[in-house]
Design an enzyme around this catalytic site. Structure first.
Site, short mmCIF file in Angstrom:
data_model
loop_
_atom_site.label_atom_id
_atom_site.label_comp_id
_atom_site.label_asym_id
_atom_site.label_seq_id
_atom_site.Cartn_x
_atom_site.Cartn_y
_atom_site.Cartn_z
N ASP A 71 45.56 30.64 43.42
CA ASP A 71 45.48 30.87 41.96
C ASP A 71 45.77 29.52 41.20
OD1 ASP A 71 48.08 31.51 42.18
OD2 ASP A 71 47.79 33.89 41.58
N ASN A 140 54.04 44.75 39.55
CA ASN A 140 53.04 45.70 39.32
C ASN A 140 52.19 46.02 40.64
OD1 ASN A 140 51.51 43.37 39.31
ND2 ASN A 140 51.05 43.90 36.99
N HIS A 142 50.34 43.19 41.97
CA HIS A 142 49.45 42.30 42.00
C HIS A 142 49.57 41.43 43.33
CE1 HIS A 142 51.43 39.18 39.25
NE2 HIS A 142 51.76 38.84 40.37
N GLU A 147 45.40 41.61 38.99
CA GLU A 147 46.09 42.51 38.46
C GLU A 147 45.69 43.98 38.53
OE1 GLU A 147 48.72 41.54 37.22
OE2 GLU A 147 48.75 40.01 35.72
#
Ligand code: PGA
Length: 247
Positions: A71, A140, A142, A147
């Site tokens: 990314d 979380n 991801h 996400e």
């Protein structure tokens, strides 16, 4: 569901880095023209340091390797010191003999993000796919900037970051202030990542324990993107004891 995920629990973060570097050096020694996937963040830094050491002291060569990164922040160009292109240059690319033209990182300043993302997908396919992709995991759950809620078949695209991710990346390690963190990123999709022939996910520290437990033992669900690796045929999580503490 534990799925197919293989688990390696190491004593500490240092051993995680050494084990991860071993997996990549074994691949590259066996297949010098390997196509590897790379990650950014605090977790892989020591792995890259170990690979750079192996290059310097043991002759590990990246001269024929091609790399793709997961990314890039939307709006940052590759010279920005918080861009992932810059991270890769300073942590790995400048320290080994990988050819710059064989290193692919999404362009955070692309004029047309959809075209940039589609071209990235096509480039991966034209290289024959990724042999082994290194991954981190967010608190979380991801993976890359996918996400919670990201579909299992998502492809490379422009995404929004959650507040949790913005806060995690502005805790002083990277950005000093949340207001400096870009709100969007270009990210490979979960479908893109799942197509790699091998996956190695690293996690260290107690902050990752809930995400690791949910990814390994919880349901297969977009709510925990890393759980969507459970049915991958060759996926290994290399974690330290703290990250494994809730398994
Ligand atoms: P970290 O990030 O290695 O900096 O904890 C991992 C991630 O968010 O994927």
């Amino acid at each position: 569901m534990a799925g197919n995920i293989k688990l390696m629990v190491c004593d500490n973060a240092d051993s995680v880095a050494k084990e991860a570097a071993k997996v990549f050096s074994a691949l590259i020694s066996d297949r010098p023209e390997a196509v590897i996937g790379l990650a950014t963040g605090s977790t892989p830094e020591n792995t890259y340091a170990e690979l750079a050491r192996m290059h310097k002291e043991e002759g590990l060569s990246f001269a024929k390797v091609t790399s793709f990164n997961l990314d890039e922040y939307w709006g940052l160009d590759g010279d920005h010191d918080q861009s992932y292109r810059y991270f890769m240059r300073t942590n790995l690319f400048d320290k080994v003999d990988i050819r710059p033209w064989n290193t692919f990182v999404l362009n955070g300043k692309a004029q047309f993000p959809a075209i940039e993302c589609e071209a990235y997908e096509q480039k991966i396919v034209s290289m024959g796919g990724v042999d082994l992709w290194l991954l981190g995991i967010g608190g979380n759950g991801h993976i890359a900037f996918n996400e919670p809620g990201s579909p299992v078949d998502s492809r490379t695209r422009l995404v929004s970051l959650t507040q949790e991710t913005i806060d995690a990346n502005s805790d002083g390690r990277f950005f000093k202030d949340a207001s400096e963190v870009p709100r969007c990123a270009l990210s490979t999709g979960i479908g893109t990542i799942r197509e790699a022939r091998g996956l190695v996910l690293l996690a260290t520290g107690a902050k990752k324990a809930d995400a690791i437990a949910a990814a390994v033992n919880g349901p297969f669900t977009p709510d925990v993107p890393a759980s969507l690796l459970q049915d991958h045929p060759d996926c290994t999580f290399i974690v330290d004891k703290d990250a494994a503490s809730k398994l």
